[in-house]
Design an enzyme around this catalytic site. Sequence first.
Site, PDB file in Angstrom:
ATOM      1  N   GLY A   1       0.828  -1.195   0.000  1.00 48.02           N
ATOM      2  CA  GLY A   1       0.000   0.000   0.000  1.00 48.02           C
ATOM      3  C   GLY A   1       0.860   1.241   0.000  1.00 48.02           C
ATOM      4  O   GLY A   1       2.043   1.184   0.328  1.00 48.02           O
TER       5      GLY A   1
ATOM      6  N   CYS B   1       5.186  -6.393   1.777  1.00 45.29           N
ATOM      7  CA  CYS B   1       5.563  -4.978   1.834  1.00 45.29           C
ATOM      8  C   CYS B   1       4.814  -4.269   2.975  1.00 45.29           C
ATOM      9  O   CYS B   1       5.073  -4.546   4.140  1.00 45.29           O
ATOM     10  CB  CYS B   1       5.327  -4.309   0.480  1.00 45.29           C
ATOM     11  SG  CYS B   1       6.190  -2.736   0.281  1.00 45.29           S
ATOM     12  N   TYR B   2       3.865  -3.402   2.677  1.00 49.27           N
ATOM     13  CA  TYR B   2       3.087  -2.736   3.728  1.00 49.27           C
ATOM     14  C   TYR B   2       2.403  -3.767   4.619  1.00 49.27           C
ATOM     15  O   TYR B   2       2.293  -3.572   5.839  1.00 49.27           O
ATOM     16  CB  TYR B   2       2.052  -1.820   3.067  1.00 49.27           C
ATOM     17  CG  TYR B   2       1.233  -0.980   4.017  1.00 49.27           C
ATOM     18  CD1 TYR B   2       1.748   0.190   4.566  1.00 49.27           C
ATOM     19  CD2 TYR B   2      -0.066  -1.347   4.347  1.00 49.27           C
ATOM     20  CE1 TYR B   2       0.994   0.974   5.423  1.00 49.27           C
ATOM     21  CE2 TYR B   2      -0.838  -0.568   5.207  1.00 49.27           C
ATOM     22  CZ  TYR B   2      -0.304   0.588   5.748  1.00 49.27           C
ATOM     23  OH  TYR B   2      -1.061   1.354   6.589  1.00 49.27           O
TER      24      TYR B   2
ATOM     25  N   HIS C   1       8.401  -7.649  -3.348  1.00 45.78           N
ATOM     26  CA  HIS C   1       7.167  -7.936  -4.090  1.00 45.78           C
ATOM     27  C   HIS C   1       7.335  -9.217  -4.914  1.00 45.78           C
ATOM     28  O   HIS C   1       7.922  -9.178  -6.000  1.00 45.78           O
ATOM     29  CB  HIS C   1       6.814  -6.766  -5.013  1.00 45.78           C
ATOM     30  CG  HIS C   1       6.284  -5.581  -4.280  1.00 45.78           C
ATOM     31  ND1 HIS C   1       4.944  -5.393  -4.032  1.00 45.78           N
ATOM     32  CD2 HIS C   1       6.920  -4.522  -3.714  1.00 45.78           C
ATOM     33  CE1 HIS C   1       4.775  -4.272  -3.357  1.00 45.78           C
ATOM     34  NE2 HIS C   1       5.957  -3.733  -3.143  1.00 45.78           N
TER      35      HIS C   1
ATOM     36  N   GLU D   1       5.029 -10.697  -6.499  1.00 44.10           N
ATOM     37  CA  GLU D   1       4.045 -10.723  -7.574  1.00 44.10           C
ATOM     38  C   GLU D   1       4.542 -10.129  -8.879  1.00 44.10           C
ATOM     39  O   GLU D   1       3.927 -10.338  -9.933  1.00 44.10           O
ATOM     40  CB  GLU D   1       2.765  -9.996  -7.140  1.00 44.10           C
ATOM     41  CG  GLU D   1       2.881  -8.499  -6.962  1.00 44.10           C
ATOM     42  CD  GLU D   1       3.332  -8.060  -5.587  1.00 44.10           C
ATOM     43  OE1 GLU D   1       3.061  -6.912  -5.201  1.00 44.10           O
ATOM     44  OE2 GLU D   1       3.985  -8.877  -4.886  1.00 44.10           O
TER      45      GLU D   1
ATOM     46  N   ASP E   1     -12.310  -8.202 -24.745  1.00 41.79           N
ATOM     47  CA  ASP E   1     -13.073  -8.085 -23.502  1.00 41.79           C
ATOM     48  C   ASP E   1     -14.574  -8.038 -23.774  1.00 41.79           C
ATOM     49  O   ASP E   1     -15.338  -8.830 -23.219  1.00 41.79           O
ATOM     50  CB  ASP E   1     -12.641  -6.844 -22.724  1.00 41.79           C
ATOM     51  CG  ASP E   1     -11.157  -6.827 -22.423  1.00 41.79           C
ATOM     52  OD1 ASP E   1     -10.558  -7.915 -22.398  1.00 41.79           O
ATOM     53  OD2 ASP E   1     -10.598  -5.737 -22.243  1.00 41.79           O
TER      54      ASP E   1
ATOM     55  N   LYS F   1      -6.517 -10.170 -17.993  1.00 40.71           N
ATOM     56  CA  LYS F   1      -6.575 -10.287 -19.447  1.00 40.71           C
ATOM     57  C   LYS F   1      -6.274 -11.707 -19.922  1.00 40.71           C
ATOM     58  O   LYS F   1      -6.947 -12.223 -20.820  1.00 40.71           O
ATOM     59  CB  LYS F   1      -5.598  -9.303 -20.086  1.00 40.71           C
ATOM     60  CG  LYS F   1      -5.545  -9.369 -21.609  1.00 40.71           C
ATOM     61  CD  LYS F   1      -6.833  -8.900 -22.256  1.00 40.71           C
ATOM     62  CE  LYS F   1      -6.903  -7.393 -22.261  1.00 40.71           C
ATOM     63  NZ  LYS F   1      -8.046  -6.893 -23.061  1.00 40.71           N
TER      64      LYS F   1
END
Length: 544
Positions: A87, A114-115, A201, A203, A259, A399
């Site tokens: 965050g 992280c946060y 991170h 991710e 989409d 996506k």
Amino acid sequence: MSGPHASSDHLVTDSTAATEFVEESAVDVEAPSAVDEVVVLDFGGQYSQLIARRVRECGVYSELLPHHVGVEEVRRRKPKGLILSGGPASVYAEGAPRLDPELLELGIPVLGICYGMQLIARELGGRVEGAEVGEFGRSDLTVLEPGRLLAGTPAEQTCWMSHRDTVFSAPPGFTALASSTASPVAAIESQERDIYGIQFHPEVVHTPYGQHVLTTFLEDICGLDRSWSAASIVEEQIERIRAQVGDGRVICGLSGGVDSSVAALLVHRAVGDQLTCVFVDHGLMRKNEGEQVISAFRDHFKVPLVAVDAEERFLAKLKGVTEPEAKRKVIGAEFIRVFEEEAAKLSGAKFLVQGTLYSDVIESGGGTGAATIKSHHNVGGLPEDLEFELVEPLRALFKDEVRAVGAELGLPERLVWRQPFPGPGLAIRVVGGEATKERLDVLRDADAILQDEIRQAGLYRELWQSFCVLPDVRTVGVQGDERTYGYVVVIRAVTSDDAMTADWARLPYDLLEQIASRMINELREVNRVVLDITSKPPGTIEWE
């Protein structure tokens, strides 16, 4: 360091200050039946949705919820694991998101990123303070004690950091697993309490062992089976659509992109001819796309389709509009007005299908405490007096998951792998000026040349996006021994896994030369071609 700029996850440095967002912005979709779930609590990090995506890539269903949903809501879902995201705040800042200590007492493994790790450390008695220098980008990580969480990773590795506050000492009963260039404690764990934390991170793709760490948490610590796939969402969403719509009439704004195409096919599979697709040719599409969309859905998929020629209408609304956010909002509002008019002709259709994705929501301010990067016309650009109830079957999907669902539904490969195209169309690729018909036609022709050459080179599938930008700039040139004063065309091509980060594509020089030569020779209005070599961050993929 304290205050709003003491960011532990300050990934957007050029955005405006804090903005309030609606609670629904962090996508809330019930987990598919009989599927184990991991809940990701969003503390406002711009990468929060990536955590959920990486978990899904491990074959585990995950859902992103706002951090303030409450412990009872998390308990009700019966997740097998809990992840606390990064965050933009400092854990010491007034008004910063807090951690409900009961979340650490649910009897399930918890991972703070992280946060999220800093919240855990602070809550349980560790020392978190502002560091003398921030740590942003690649950093060297030293594993001191692998424990359970970092087992199987090397003692020396690189990772991606984005923080100013730092954990200087682990809470009592926790083991400090690693340190980094500017973080004395970069990973912690308490196996007894089943609580874990990492400052880096996992991710993002720039952390080479990030997915390994997440897999370890999911499989070895949470004991989850990797049984979920994106294709399994088809039947689940069909049931949800039928439950929401009943016997009501439905209208879908069909752009022809992957989409809206997948959303339309899902709804058509669910309710058949209760659905009518409305294709609005706003004069902002790429070359010949209108004809291709109409042919595919009317002839191939047999979906009821109304085609509306609204080019003059949209260009009139855009006259004099140069600011990008204003363009998006004008186009979004006009789309809705067209839909309302067409719905009135369809015996009162009251449901509107949109191909809204996670990334649309997050970039439009889609997480409590997150920053607005740009308002997507189907999220931040919707008018307040919207008369439709929205049907958004893709709102919780990334996506790549949408493409998988499209393939499952039989969407042709060319449509499944079509590169992303912004809802506001070419209007936001005419940069710094008004989107006039003349400029749009120049941009359309230039983009057609680019797409043709990219496909012939066999690079289309390798690129996340490739497109042209037309700035409101003219330059002096010489053609045929005469002075010219023509447009500049910018080539933008990027590679990415998820659109949240992107790198500029290293296109071959001979290909760039061929593209530039064709544009200058075939388009009388163009006398200069340039290449954008900016990555995201700090730039965005689109220019506006």
